[in-house]
Design a protein around this motif. Structure first.
Motif, PDB file in Angstrom:
ATOM      1  N   ARG A  58      26.829  42.917  55.189  1.00 28.63           N
ATOM      2  CA  ARG A  58      28.039  42.104  55.080  1.00 28.63           C
ATOM      3  C   ARG A  58      28.256  41.258  56.329  1.00 28.63           C
ATOM      4  O   ARG A  58      28.756  40.126  56.252  1.00 28.63           O
ATOM      5  N   ASN A  59      27.886  41.784  57.479  1.00 24.67           N
ATOM      6  CA  ASN A  59      27.988  40.991  58.713  1.00 24.67           C
ATOM      7  C   ASN A  59      27.043  39.791  58.675  1.00 24.67           C
ATOM      8  O   ASN A  59      27.392  38.699  59.128  1.00 24.67           O
ATOM      9  N   GLU A 106      28.182  35.867  58.944  1.00 26.48           N
ATOM     10  CA  GLU A 106      27.669  34.907  59.911  1.00 26.48           C
ATOM     11  C   GLU A 106      27.139  33.661  59.218  1.00 26.48           C
ATOM     12  O   GLU A 106      27.419  32.530  59.623  1.00 26.48           O
ATOM     13  N   ARG A 107      26.347  33.877  58.181  1.00 28.31           N
ATOM     14  CA  ARG A 107      25.712  32.736  57.512  1.00 28.31           C
ATOM     15  C   ARG A 107      26.715  31.914  56.706  1.00 28.31           C
ATOM     16  O   ARG A 107      26.660  30.688  56.680  1.00 28.31           O
ATOM     17  N   GLY A 108      27.654  32.598  56.055  1.00 29.35           N
ATOM     18  CA  GLY A 108      28.672  31.872  55.300  1.00 29.35           C
ATOM     19  C   GLY A 108      29.591  31.071  56.207  1.00 29.35           C
ATOM     20  O   GLY A 108      29.905  29.905  55.926  1.00 29.35           O
ATOM     21  N   ALA A 109      30.011  31.685  57.320  1.00 32.02           N
ATOM     22  CA  ALA A 109      30.882  30.982  58.263  1.00 32.02           C
ATOM     23  C   ALA A 109      30.159  29.800  58.894  1.00 32.02           C
ATOM     24  O   ALA A 109      30.760  28.735  59.127  1.00 32.02           O
ATOM     25  N   THR A 110      28.865  29.967  59.164  1.00 29.25           N
ATOM     26  CA  THR A 110      28.096  28.871  59.746  1.00 29.25           C
ATOM     27  C   THR A 110      27.958  27.717  58.759  1.00 29.25           C
ATOM     28  O   THR A 110      28.081  26.534  59.136  1.00 29.25           O
ATOM     29  N   MET A 111      27.706  28.035  57.487  1.00 33.15           N
ATOM     30  CA  MET A 111      27.581  26.992  56.469  1.00 33.15           C
ATOM     31  C   MET A 111      28.868  26.186  56.338  1.00 33.15           C
ATOM     32  O   MET A 111      28.843  24.959  56.202  1.00 33.15           O
ATOM     33  N   LEU A 112      30.014  26.872  56.383  1.00 33.03           N
ATOM     34  CA  LEU A 112      31.293  26.171  56.251  1.00 33.03           C
ATOM     35  C   LEU A 112      31.683  25.461  57.548  1.00 33.03           C
ATOM     36  O   LEU A 112      32.226  24.356  57.529  1.00 33.03           O
ATOM     37  N   GLY A 113      31.410  26.117  58.683  1.00 34.60           N
ATOM     38  CA  GLY A 113      31.856  25.585  59.958  1.00 34.60           C
ATOM     39  C   GLY A 113      31.135  24.333  60.399  1.00 34.60           C
ATOM     40  O   GLY A 113      31.716  23.474  61.071  1.00 34.60           O
ATOM     41  N   THR A 114      29.857  24.188  60.011  1.00 33.59           N
ATOM     42  CA  THR A 114      29.079  23.028  60.447  1.00 33.59           C
ATOM     43  C   THR A 114      29.676  21.710  59.941  1.00 33.59           C
ATOM     44  O   THR A 114      29.957  20.818  60.744  1.00 33.59           O
ATOM     45  N   GLY A 140      38.219  39.373  61.263  1.00 33.69           N
ATOM     46  CA  GLY A 140      38.491  38.716  62.543  1.00 33.69           C
ATOM     47  C   GLY A 140      37.271  38.002  63.082  1.00 33.69           C
ATOM     48  O   GLY A 140      37.356  36.864  63.563  1.00 33.69           O
ATOM     49  N   SER A 141      36.113  38.656  62.975  1.00 38.07           N
ATOM     50  CA  SER A 141      34.875  38.024  63.428  1.00 38.07           C
ATOM     51  C   SER A 141      34.505  36.835  62.552  1.00 38.07           C
ATOM     52  O   SER A 141      34.011  35.821  63.042  1.00 38.07           O
ATOM     53  N   ALA A 142      34.732  36.947  61.244  1.00 33.65           N
ATOM     54  CA  ALA A 142      34.412  35.844  60.335  1.00 33.65           C
ATOM     55  C   ALA A 142      35.203  34.594  60.694  1.00 33.65           C
ATOM     56  O   ALA A 142      34.670  33.479  60.737  1.00 33.65           O
ATOM     57  N   VAL A 143      36.493  34.775  60.964  1.00 36.42           N
ATOM     58  CA  VAL A 143      37.347  33.642  61.321  1.00 36.42           C
ATOM     59  C   VAL A 143      36.897  33.022  62.643  1.00 36.42           C
ATOM     60  O   VAL A 143      36.812  31.796  62.783  1.00 36.42           O
ATOM     61  N   SER A 144      36.572  33.870  63.626  1.00 34.70           N
ATOM     62  CA  SER A 144      36.176  33.336  64.934  1.00 34.70           C
ATOM     63  C   SER A 144      34.819  32.640  64.872  1.00 34.70           C
ATOM     64  O   SER A 144      34.604  31.633  65.554  1.00 34.70           O
ATOM     65  N   VAL A 145      33.897  33.152  64.051  1.00 39.75           N
ATOM     66  CA  VAL A 145      32.600  32.481  63.898  1.00 39.75           C
ATOM     67  C   VAL A 145      32.784  31.114  63.240  1.00 39.75           C
ATOM     68  O   VAL A 145      32.137  30.130  63.623  1.00 39.75           O
ATOM     69  N   LEU A 146      33.684  31.034  62.257  1.00 41.70           N
ATOM     70  CA  LEU A 146      33.970  29.749  61.621  1.00 41.70           C
ATOM     71  C   LEU A 146      34.466  28.743  62.653  1.00 41.70           C
ATOM     72  O   LEU A 146      33.992  27.594  62.712  1.00 41.70           O
ATOM     73  N   GLY A 147      35.405  29.164  63.499  1.00 43.23           N
ATOM     74  CA  GLY A 147      35.942  28.261  64.509  1.00 43.23           C
ATOM     75  C   GLY A 147      34.924  27.884  65.558  1.00 43.23           C
ATOM     76  O   GLY A 147      34.825  26.715  65.960  1.00 43.23           O
ATOM     77  N   SER A 148      34.125  28.848  66.029  1.00 44.00           N
ATOM     78  CA  SER A 148      33.138  28.544  67.068  1.00 44.00           C
ATOM     79  C   SER A 148      32.032  27.645  66.541  1.00 44.00           C
ATOM     80  O   SER A 148      31.513  26.801  67.275  1.00 44.00           O
ATOM     81  N   GLY A 175      19.667  31.973  52.948  1.00 45.14           N
ATOM     82  CA  GLY A 175      19.926  33.021  53.929  1.00 45.14           C
ATOM     83  C   GLY A 175      21.136  33.860  53.559  1.00 45.14           C
ATOM     84  O   GLY A 175      21.146  35.086  53.741  1.00 45.14           O
ATOM     85  N   LEU A 176      22.161  33.219  53.007  1.00 45.88           N
ATOM     86  CA  LEU A 176      23.348  33.944  52.563  1.00 45.88           C
ATOM     87  C   LEU A 176      23.001  34.902  51.422  1.00 45.88           C
ATOM     88  O   LEU A 176      23.427  36.062  51.408  1.00 45.88           O
ATOM     89  N   LEU A 177      22.198  34.441  50.468  1.00 41.42           N
ATOM     90  CA  LEU A 177      21.775  35.306  49.363  1.00 41.42           C
ATOM     91  C   LEU A 177      20.946  36.476  49.882  1.00 41.42           C
ATOM     92  O   LEU A 177      21.079  37.610  49.415  1.00 41.42           O
ATOM     93  N   GLY A 178      20.076  36.190  50.863  1.00 39.78           N
ATOM     94  CA  GLY A 178      19.281  37.259  51.442  1.00 39.78           C
ATOM     95  C   GLY A 178      20.137  38.318  52.111  1.00 39.78           C
ATOM     96  O   GLY A 178      19.855  39.522  52.016  1.00 39.78           O
ATOM     97  N   SER A 179      21.200  37.885  52.767  1.00 36.78           N
ATOM     98  CA  SER A 179      22.084  38.851  53.423  1.00 36.78           C
ATOM     99  C   SER A 179      22.796  39.727  52.398  1.00 36.78           C
ATOM    100  O   SER A 179      23.040  40.909  52.651  1.00 36.78           O
TER     101      SER A 179
END
Length: 434
Positions: free
Chosen positions: A149-150, A154-162, A24-32, A269-273
């Motif tokens: 995983r969080n 965050e980083r994956g959703a940000t990469m896609l959402g931008t 749920g958080s992943a989807v909302s971060v992607l949208g925001s 950053g995603l790999l680091g996470s």
């Protein structure tokens, strides 16, 4: 005599409540993230003013600086899952007003400012509640893995959402905001299906002081030191964002290549996470804190010394890789030792101190660039990073964390997953050891 069998720990990939909270958080971060990109585009299309776009960005971020402390008190006093549900509902409703105003061609700047501030306010509250909820949906031995995983989420959703925000805005001005509103509805629905409580027992409604989190944080010597180190490195990273853009341009990089550079940094950053939990289990906390600061210092030296745009990009990406290793190690330690009734306020105290350095970093970075140029500015911030790394190395509170063993690979705890707070008294003992 038959040995007592320890309760089986549910793996994260099979933990229904954690997966619901995470997805749920992943989807909302992607949208925001998509709407964050769309906001300035919308303002420019509506008013044609870059200054107005800057004001909207400032107003949307203002709650993170001003409201973390009061919001954190509410997160500790009220039921956290209920708070998150209401936050998602308010965010979805606020964005729906943008969509409706665009549909009737009656959208004005004050409307955008109000929505931006409201969304920023409830997002701060939602994130504080979500952070405090993590130890209640996973076993204590899995907190580090859950935070890893969080970070990846965050980083994956940000990469896609931008890029998604720009693409959707090209399809229609309202489209990214429709998506964002829908993602908040998805997040709300996932919360409704979570079975576990997000705090120990029922929230107590007696008066709680909003400054209790700051007081507790200040009394804990390690977390106090770590928070100031985080603030110092946040200042550096925000300033270096501007400096790297200028340095890459000076080395002949095109705007497109600079965009690729930051995309690669996001991927690092995603790999680091993804590596953060393994790192937390292999190394003790002091090694991670001291090592991360010195790695950043060394990579800063590479940025200053290199005259090659590829080496510049690799060093900057390396800095992004190290960030999640630090975030997961320090945050998991903080969640483990903080009493549950203070989780929200301590997270808020850390957040406001760390976030306060971000706008300061922008101001100092821009001023230093203007006065000294990119090379000299990078050298100044390299010195700053060396000072931070030296401070981490010399800190007695950081070195003393070596007595807290790293998280073992086969950690088994007597308490069943999500069973409340039976292990907290021992953890409070660590927190009170000053």
């Amino acid at each position: 005599m038959t040995a007592t069998r320890e309760p089986e720990i549910t793996p994260l990939r099979k933990n229904r409540d954690f997966l619901l909270l995470w997805s749920g958080s992943a989807v909302s971060v992607l949208g925001s993230t998509a709407s964050t990109v769309a906001y300035p585009l919308l303002v420019l299309a509506t008013t044609g003013s870059a200054a107005d776009a800057g004001v909207v960005g400032f107003v949307a971020l203002l709650p993170m600086l001003l409201l973390q402390i009061p919001a954190s008190a509410l997160v500790d006093r009220w039921d956290r899952r209920t708070v998150m549900i209401w936050c998602d509902a308010i965010r979805a409703a606020a964005l729906t007003t943008i969509v409706l105003a665009l549909a009737v061609n009656r959208l004005y700047l004050p409307h955008i400012l109000v929505v931006g501030f409201v969304e920023g306010t409830v997002s701060v509250t939602h994130e504080l509640a979500a952070g405090a909820a993590v130890p209640h949906v996973v076993h204590k031995s899995q907190v580090s893995a859950a935070l890893s995983r969080n970070e990846a989420r965050e980083r994956g959703a940000t990469m896609l959402g931008t890029p998604l925000g720009g693409i959707l805005f090209g399809l229609g001005r309202a489209v990214p905001f429709v998506l964002d509103a829908l993602t908040y509805v998805v997040s709300l629905v996932t919360l409704l299906f979570i079975r576990r409580d997000f705090q120990t027992g029922k929230p107590e409604h007696e008066e709680r002081h909003v400054l209790d989190g700051i007081r507790w944080l200040w009394r804990n010597e390690f977390l106090r030191t770590a928070t100031f180190l985080i603030a110092g490195s946040n200042l550096l990273f925000r300033a270096m964002f501007l400096i790297v853009v200028v340095m890459a341009g000076d080395l002949g990089a095109s705007p497109a290549w600079i965009g690729v550079l930051f995309g690669v940094a996001g991927g690092a950053g995603l790999l680091g996470s993804l590596a953060a939990d393994r790192c937390r289990r292999r190394f003790d906390l002091a090694t991670i804190v001291i090592g991360a600061n010195w790695l950043w210092a060394v990579l800063m030296v590479v940025i200053v010394a290199t005259g090659n745009v590829y080496a510049l990009g690799a060093a900057y990406a390396g800095m992004w890789f190290v960030g999640p290793l630090w975030n997961v190690a320090v945050t998991s330690h903080q969640l483990e030792i903080t009493p549950d009734h203070l989780q929200g306020r301590v997270l808020g105290a850390v957040g406001v101190l760390a976030f306060g350095a971000v706008p300061l970093g922008s101001l100092i970075g821009g001023y230093t660039l203007d006065r000294l140029g990119s090379d000299a500015a990078a050298l100044v911030f390299t010195g700053w990073m060396v000072l931070l790394a030296t401070a981490a190395t010399l800190s007695r509170s950081v070195r003393q964390t070596r007595r807290h063993n790293r998280v073992p690979h086969d950690a088994q705890v007597q308490d069943p997953p999500g069973d409340g707070d039976p292990g907290r008294p021992a953890l409070r003992g660590v927190a009170d050891d000053r």
